[in-house]
Scaffold this motif. Sequence first.
Motif, PDB file in Angstrom:
ATOM      1  N   ALA A  83       2.028  34.181   2.627  1.00 11.47           N
ATOM      2  CA  ALA A  83       1.334  34.825   1.507  1.00 11.47           C
ATOM      3  C   ALA A  83      -0.169  34.545   1.572  1.00 11.47           C
ATOM      4  O   ALA A  83      -0.601  33.493   2.046  1.00 11.47           O
ATOM      5  CB  ALA A  83       1.903  34.335   0.180  1.00 11.47           C
ATOM      6  N   THR A  84      -0.943  35.478   1.087  1.00  7.97           N
ATOM      7  CA  THR A  84      -2.405  35.315   1.068  1.00  7.97           C
ATOM      8  C   THR A  84      -2.916  34.811  -0.283  1.00  7.97           C
ATOM      9  O   THR A  84      -3.882  34.048  -0.334  1.00  7.97           O
ATOM     10  CB  THR A  84      -3.103  36.649   1.386  1.00  7.97           C
ATOM     11  OG1 THR A  84      -2.706  37.627   0.417  1.00  7.97           O
ATOM     12  CG2 THR A  84      -2.726  37.147   2.769  1.00  7.97           C
ATOM     13  N   GLU A  85      -2.280  35.256  -1.378  1.00 14.67           N
ATOM     14  CA  GLU A  85      -2.839  35.018  -2.719  1.00 14.67           C
ATOM     15  C   GLU A  85      -3.019  33.543  -3.081  1.00 14.67           C
ATOM     16  O   GLU A  85      -4.089  33.168  -3.596  1.00 14.67           O
ATOM     17  CB  GLU A  85      -1.982  35.722  -3.792  1.00 14.67           C
ATOM     18  CG  GLU A  85      -2.035  37.220  -3.742  1.00 14.67           C
ATOM     19  CD  GLU A  85      -0.944  37.786  -2.840  1.00 14.67           C
ATOM     20  OE1 GLU A  85      -0.361  37.000  -2.045  1.00 14.67           O
ATOM     21  OE2 GLU A  85      -0.704  39.002  -2.906  1.00 14.67           O
ATOM     22  N   PRO A  86      -2.007  32.672  -2.842  1.00  9.41           N
ATOM     23  CA  PRO A  86      -2.203  31.266  -3.238  1.00  9.41           C
ATOM     24  C   PRO A  86      -3.422  30.627  -2.564  1.00  9.41           C
ATOM     25  O   PRO A  86      -4.183  29.902  -3.203  1.00  9.41           O
ATOM     26  CB  PRO A  86      -0.908  30.572  -2.785  1.00  9.41           C
ATOM     27  CG  PRO A  86       0.101  31.660  -2.694  1.00  9.41           C
ATOM     28  CD  PRO A  86      -0.663  32.872  -2.271  1.00  9.41           C
ATOM     29  N   HIS A  87      -3.606  30.924  -1.287  1.00  7.47           N
ATOM     30  CA  HIS A  87      -4.730  30.343  -0.547  1.00  7.47           C
ATOM     31  C   HIS A  87      -6.070  30.949  -0.996  1.00  7.47           C
ATOM     32  O   HIS A  87      -7.075  30.244  -1.049  1.00  7.47           O
ATOM     33  CB  HIS A  87      -4.526  30.542   0.956  1.00  7.47           C
ATOM     34  CG  HIS A  87      -3.317  29.844   1.481  1.00  7.47           C
ATOM     35  ND1 HIS A  87      -3.240  28.472   1.599  1.00  7.47           N
ATOM     36  CD2 HIS A  87      -2.112  30.330   1.885  1.00  7.47           C
ATOM     37  CE1 HIS A  87      -2.048  28.141   2.071  1.00  7.47           C
ATOM     38  NE2 HIS A  87      -1.346  29.240   2.252  1.00  7.47           N
ATOM     39  N   LEU A  90      -6.884  29.242  -4.262  1.00  2.21           N
ATOM     40  CA  LEU A  90      -7.304  27.864  -3.978  1.00  2.21           C
ATOM     41  C   LEU A  90      -8.721  27.837  -3.386  1.00  2.21           C
ATOM     42  O   LEU A  90      -9.520  26.953  -3.702  1.00  2.21           O
ATOM     43  CB  LEU A  90      -6.311  27.194  -3.020  1.00  2.21           C
ATOM     44  CG  LEU A  90      -5.027  26.668  -3.657  1.00  2.21           C
ATOM     45  CD1 LEU A  90      -3.998  26.334  -2.585  1.00  2.21           C
ATOM     46  CD2 LEU A  90      -5.299  25.432  -4.522  1.00  2.21           C
ATOM     47  N   ALA A  91      -9.028  28.817  -2.540  1.00  2.00           N
ATOM     48  CA  ALA A  91     -10.380  28.905  -1.963  1.00  2.00           C
ATOM     49  C   ALA A  91     -11.414  29.083  -3.069  1.00  2.00           C
ATOM     50  O   ALA A  91     -12.454  28.415  -3.069  1.00  2.00           O
ATOM     51  CB  ALA A  91     -10.450  30.068  -0.975  1.00  2.00           C
ATOM     52  N   GLU A 108      -9.775  30.488   5.417  1.00  2.00           N
ATOM     53  CA  GLU A 108      -9.341  30.755   6.797  1.00  2.00           C
ATOM     54  C   GLU A 108      -7.848  31.072   6.830  1.00  2.00           C
ATOM     55  O   GLU A 108      -7.414  32.021   7.491  1.00  2.00           O
ATOM     56  CB  GLU A 108      -9.637  29.551   7.690  1.00  2.00           C
ATOM     57  CG  GLU A 108      -9.243  29.767   9.139  1.00  2.00           C
ATOM     58  CD  GLU A 108      -9.533  28.567  10.027  1.00  2.00           C
ATOM     59  OE1 GLU A 108      -9.203  28.639  11.219  1.00  2.00           O
ATOM     60  OE2 GLU A 108     -10.093  27.572   9.530  1.00  2.00           O
ATOM     61  N   ILE A 109      -7.049  30.281   6.098  1.00  2.00           N
ATOM     62  CA  ILE A 109      -5.598  30.534   6.039  1.00  2.00           C
ATOM     63  C   ILE A 109      -5.333  31.910   5.424  1.00  2.00           C
ATOM     64  O   ILE A 109      -4.487  32.674   5.893  1.00  2.00           O
ATOM     65  CB  ILE A 109      -4.874  29.433   5.234  1.00  2.00           C
ATOM     66  CG1 ILE A 109      -5.020  28.079   5.927  1.00  2.00           C
ATOM     67  CG2 ILE A 109      -3.393  29.775   5.059  1.00  2.00           C
ATOM     68  CD1 ILE A 109      -4.584  26.893   5.083  1.00  2.00           C
ATOM     69  N   SER A 127     -14.304  39.339   8.495  1.00  2.00           N
ATOM     70  CA  SER A 127     -14.495  38.251   7.526  1.00  2.00           C
ATOM     71  C   SER A 127     -14.173  36.908   8.150  1.00  2.00           C
ATOM     72  O   SER A 127     -14.863  35.909   7.918  1.00  2.00           O
ATOM     73  CB  SER A 127     -13.616  38.476   6.288  1.00  2.00           C
ATOM     74  OG  SER A 127     -13.986  39.656   5.613  1.00  2.00           O
ATOM     75  N   LEU A 128     -13.119  36.877   8.957  1.00  2.00           N
ATOM     76  CA  LEU A 128     -12.726  35.638   9.633  1.00  2.00           C
ATOM     77  C   LEU A 128     -13.802  35.215  10.631  1.00  2.00           C
ATOM     78  O   LEU A 128     -14.186  34.037  10.695  1.00  2.00           O
ATOM     79  CB  LEU A 128     -11.385  35.844  10.339  1.00  2.00           C
ATOM     80  CG  LEU A 128     -10.694  34.609  10.928  1.00  2.00           C
ATOM     81  CD1 LEU A 128     -10.484  33.535   9.873  1.00  2.00           C
ATOM     82  CD2 LEU A 128      -9.366  34.990  11.566  1.00  2.00           C
TER      83      LEU A 128
END
Length: 304
Positions: A83-87, A90-91, A108-109, A127-128
């Motif tokens: 999943a992308t949303e939790p990270h 947190l970012a 990054e994650i 973006s990465l």
Amino acid sequence: AAQGSFVACVQKSSLALTHYIMALLYDGKGELNLAVKEYEEALKLDNENPLVHLNLAVTLIKNNEVSRAREELDYASKLSPQATEPHAILALLNLTEGKLDLAAQEYEITLKNASNLNPKNIDIYKSLGALYLRQNNIKKAEDTYRLISELAPQDPEVHLYLGLVYSELKNDLLLEKELKKAISLNPDYSEALNFLGYHYVENNKNLKEAERLIRRALKIEPDNGAYLDSLGWLYFKRGKIKEAKEILSKASLLLSDAVIFDHLGDVFFKMKDFKNARINWQESLNLDPGQENVKKKIRLLEDK
């Protein structure tokens, strides 16, 4: 017995969904404490649902319970590793708290997970790559932009950023190749025009071509302080000190940049105006305190 177990499971799942829906309704109405309670009831019945943990975390953040929110986000990311949303959340939390390294790690994650979910989305890779450049992780930046250039070989921006990568790696041959490619793909790409022109000026080569490139950039953006700095620096290198002073002074009014003030300091030093040389070099240091070469220049003025 098996049928009874199945019915109980369905009832449990249905009741968890009811609590989840109620939580969303309370959240939408701004009744955050009631929303939190409903999310908690849903999790008592279905604790392995990452979406419930994620939404609970968002509500907790709104309710200024950031520590608990972090726990929920961590748990959501463990339940759904891709999943992308939790990270992403947190970012943002780390960013607002000034924890820049942790923010970068979470971002990054987020981007890696996003690229796995959508492997042909070059914006995610861009973006990465930009993140790796900010982290000064040049090898990863190069690998990322090389991948983008394979996915989208006609994208001029990718070649500009590869130019940045090779600038960091001090590989002039590849730097010039990538910037020329960017310009061939977009002849009005002012950023690439200026970058290549300034590169030539810094290396005291192809100065006629450098002026042509920089003037093309300035024709597109006449009030760009960075481009004016390139032209002023070119005049300085050619010994046209009066013209350099005029153009760099204009650049410094348009853009507060350490490099511009460093260049202006050099101009005034050449004119033996040591007072203004010191003022401009000091301003350069104020904007970027880590410049050892500028500190050395100021020390040279002690006997002047």
